[in-house]
Design an enzyme around this catalytic site. Structure first.
Site, PDB file in Angstrom:
ATOM      1  N   GLY A 120      11.719  -7.523 -39.955  1.00 29.44           N
ATOM      2  CA  GLY A 120      11.764  -6.779 -38.919  1.00 29.44           C
ATOM      3  C   GLY A 120      10.333  -6.397 -39.302  1.00 29.44           C
ATOM      4  O   GLY A 120       9.424  -6.045 -40.096  1.00 29.44           O
TER       5      GLY A 120
ATOM      6  N   GLN B 213       3.963  -0.864 -36.794  1.00 26.69           N
ATOM      7  CA  GLN B 213       2.888  -1.284 -38.190  1.00 26.69           C
ATOM      8  C   GLN B 213       1.147  -2.558 -38.135  1.00 26.69           C
ATOM      9  O   GLN B 213       1.073  -2.566 -39.240  1.00 26.69           O
ATOM     10  CB  GLN B 213       4.243  -1.994 -38.789  1.00 26.69           C
ATOM     11  CG  GLN B 213       4.986  -1.309 -39.284  1.00 26.69           C
ATOM     12  CD  GLN B 213       6.389  -1.865 -39.622  1.00 26.69           C
ATOM     13  OE1 GLN B 213       7.299  -2.972 -39.237  1.00 26.69           O
ATOM     14  NE2 GLN B 213       5.988  -2.208 -40.917  1.00 26.69           N
TER      15      GLN B 213
ATOM     16  N   CYS C  26      10.336  -1.328 -46.300  1.00 23.32           N
ATOM     17  CA  CYS C  26       9.329  -2.174 -45.363  1.00 23.32           C
ATOM     18  C   CYS C  26       8.015  -2.416 -46.060  1.00 23.32           C
ATOM     19  O   CYS C  26       7.146  -2.261 -46.267  1.00 23.32           O
ATOM     20  CB  CYS C  26       8.926  -0.328 -45.239  1.00 23.32           C
ATOM     21  SG  CYS C  26       8.025  -0.047 -43.567  1.00 23.32           S
ATOM     22  N   LEU C  27       7.949  -3.185 -45.068  1.00 27.10           N
ATOM     23  CA  LEU C  27       6.261  -3.832 -44.970  1.00 27.10           C
ATOM     24  C   LEU C  27       5.360  -2.836 -45.323  1.00 27.10           C
ATOM     25  O   LEU C  27       3.844  -3.371 -45.842  1.00 27.10           O
ATOM     26  CB  LEU C  27       6.122  -4.972 -44.219  1.00 27.10           C
ATOM     27  CG  LEU C  27       7.394  -6.622 -44.127  1.00 27.10           C
ATOM     28  CD1 LEU C  27       6.819  -7.669 -42.702  1.00 27.10           C
ATOM     29  CD2 LEU C  27       6.547  -6.797 -45.084  1.00 27.10           C
TER      30      LEU C  27
ATOM     31  N   HIS D 236      16.067   1.122 -38.091  1.00 29.91           N
ATOM     32  CA  HIS D 236      14.821   1.360 -39.002  1.00 29.91           C
ATOM     33  C   HIS D 236      13.780   1.077 -38.195  1.00 29.91           C
ATOM     34  O   HIS D 236      12.417   1.896 -38.209  1.00 29.91           O
ATOM     35  CB  HIS D 236      14.783  -0.122 -40.102  1.00 29.91           C
ATOM     36  CG  HIS D 236      13.714  -0.243 -41.092  1.00 29.91           C
ATOM     37  ND1 HIS D 236      13.613   0.795 -42.347  1.00 29.91           N
ATOM     38  CD2 HIS D 236      12.400  -0.128 -41.131  1.00 29.91           C
ATOM     39  CE1 HIS D 236      12.350   0.314 -42.765  1.00 29.91           C
ATOM     40  NE2 HIS D 236      11.470  -0.161 -42.034  1.00 29.91           N
ATOM     41  N   GLU D 237      13.691   0.190 -37.128  1.00 29.50           N
ATOM     42  CA  GLU D 237      12.492  -0.242 -35.888  1.00 29.50           C
ATOM     43  C   GLU D 237      12.118   0.342 -34.903  1.00 29.50           C
ATOM     44  O   GLU D 237      10.795   1.201 -35.029  1.00 29.50           O
ATOM     45  CB  GLU D 237      12.716  -2.013 -35.756  1.00 29.50           C
ATOM     46  CG  GLU D 237      12.559  -2.650 -37.164  1.00 29.50           C
ATOM     47  CD  GLU D 237      11.247  -3.039 -37.990  1.00 29.50           C
ATOM     48  OE1 GLU D 237      10.201  -2.375 -37.779  1.00 29.50           O
ATOM     49  OE2 GLU D 237      11.510  -3.683 -39.199  1.00 29.50           O
TER      50      GLU D 237
ATOM     51  N   HIS E 248      10.133   4.138 -36.281  1.00 33.23           N
ATOM     52  CA  HIS E 248       8.739   3.421 -36.605  1.00 33.23           C
ATOM     53  C   HIS E 248       8.448   2.961 -34.937  1.00 33.23           C
ATOM     54  O   HIS E 248       7.331   3.947 -35.234  1.00 33.23           O
ATOM     55  CB  HIS E 248       8.469   1.947 -36.559  1.00 33.23           C
ATOM     56  CG  HIS E 248       8.264   1.156 -37.973  1.00 33.23           C
ATOM     57  ND1 HIS E 248       7.688   2.182 -39.300  1.00 33.23           N
ATOM     58  CD2 HIS E 248       8.667   0.905 -38.857  1.00 33.23           C
ATOM     59  CE1 HIS E 248       7.928   1.440 -40.050  1.00 33.23           C
ATOM     60  NE2 HIS E 248       9.200   0.567 -39.940  1.00 33.23           N
TER      61      HIS E 248
HETATM   62  C1  QAP Z   1      13.379  -3.173 -42.480  1.00 38.90           C
HETATM   63  O1  QAP Z   1      12.447  -4.652 -43.585  1.00 38.90           O
HETATM   64  C2  QAP Z   1      14.205  -3.523 -42.911  1.00 38.90           C
HETATM   65  O2  QAP Z   1       8.320  -4.202 -50.121  1.00 38.90           O
HETATM   66  C3  QAP Z   1      12.540  -4.244 -42.813  1.00 38.90           C
HETATM   67  O3  QAP Z   1       7.101  -6.017 -51.295  1.00 38.90           O
HETATM   68  C4  QAP Z   1      14.659  -3.004 -44.125  1.00 38.90           C
HETATM   69  O4  QAP Z   1      11.253  -6.784 -43.444  1.00 38.90           O
HETATM   70  C5  QAP Z   1      16.111  -4.151 -41.674  1.00 38.90           C
HETATM   71  C6  QAP Z   1       9.350  -6.145 -47.852  1.00 38.90           C
HETATM   72  C7  QAP Z   1      16.232  -3.429 -44.115  1.00 38.90           C
HETATM   73  C8  QAP Z   1      16.500  -4.138 -42.414  1.00 38.90           C
HETATM   74  C9  QAP Z   1      17.362  -3.597 -43.448  1.00 38.90           C
HETATM   75  C10 QAP Z   1       9.434  -4.998 -47.836  1.00 38.90           C
HETATM   76  C11 QAP Z   1       8.463  -7.364 -48.235  1.00 38.90           C
HETATM   77  C12 QAP Z   1       9.977  -6.307 -45.787  1.00 38.90           C
HETATM   78  C13 QAP Z   1       8.388  -4.823 -49.144  1.00 38.90           C
HETATM   79  C14 QAP Z   1      11.202  -5.942 -44.085  1.00 38.90           C
HETATM   80  C15 QAP Z   1       7.471  -6.386 -49.887  1.00 38.90           C
HETATM   81  C16 QAP Z   1       7.783  -7.279 -48.651  1.00 38.90           C
HETATM   82  C17 QAP Z   1      10.656  -6.033 -45.914  1.00 38.90           C
HETATM   83 CO    CO Z   2       9.346  -0.691 -40.961  1.00 43.02          CO
END
Ligand code: QAP
Ligand code: CO
Length: 171
Positions: free
Chosen positions: A45, A50, A95-96, A137-138, A141
């Site tokens: 996501g 971001q 989270c990215l 989550h999104e 943001h």
């Molecule tokens: C949000 O999160 C989310 O720390 C999206 O090193 C989170 O794509 C939605 C990511 C949980 C549903 C459940 C995070 C990639 C990606 C990191 C992400 C990383 C590399 C996070």
């Molecule tokens: Co995020």
């Protein structure tokens, strides 16, 4: 085209994003770039802020059983509104924009979402489990909130400590 992802504590992440008014070619190119950027960083996501764009747009691509994130599975969500929620669920979120950190966060288990697609057409979906979590989550943001803002005082302290340590190790 890959877009740079901004990370905590960049103040832009606190922006309240504005509604999208024009569903034009420029928006479509931007959404395509968001998708490329998200996949390139192994995300499921991504919200527009971001990548430093304060508009109410987000994309989601929940992997299938094989872990594939097919382009046909992408959900582009613009000017979203949550209409109805049910239950709660706890999931270890990341989270990215907060790379390398994961914590359990409580969300609604299921919800009804009204939004516009890239063409400005009004859509409604029912979401549960991971999709419901990702939407919430999104959407946070869009209002300048990160999942770490939901942590208890002690968990937040633990995050700040680990974040400082990670910054030092990078230098
Ligand atoms: C949000 O999160 C989310 O720390 C999206 O090193 C989170 O794509 C939605 C990511 C949980 C549903 C459940 C995070 C990639 C990606 C990191 C992400 C990383 C590399 C996070
Ligand atoms: Co995020």
């Amino acid at each position: 085209m890959l877009l740079p992802i901004i990370t905590y504590p960049n103040k832009l992440l606190k922006s309240i994003s504005a509604d999208v008014a024009q569903f034009d070619a420029q928006l479509h190119t931007f959404l395509d770039n968001m998708y490329e950027t998200m996949l390139n960083s192994n995300g499921i996501g991504l919200a527009a802020i971001q990548v430093s764009m304060p508009i109410r747009a987000l994309i989601l691509c929940i992997p299938d059983e094989e872990g594939n994130q097919d382009a046909s599975n992408i959900l582009e969500v613009i000017n979203p509104r949550i209409a109805n929620t049910n239950g709660t669920i706890i999931y270890q979120e990341g989270c990215l924009s907060v790379p390398g950190y994961y914590e359990d966060i409580e969300r609604y288990e299921s919800l009804t979402l009204h939004y516009h697609n890239r063409h400005g057409v009004e859509c409604t979906i029912e979401a549960d489990e991971l999709l419901s979590i990702a939407i919430q989550h999104e959407m946070d943001h869009l209002d300048g909130k990160l999942f770490i803002d939901k942590l208890s005082y002690s968990r937040r302290k633990k995050f700040e400590k680990e974040h400082k340590k990670a910054l030092k190790e990078k230098k």
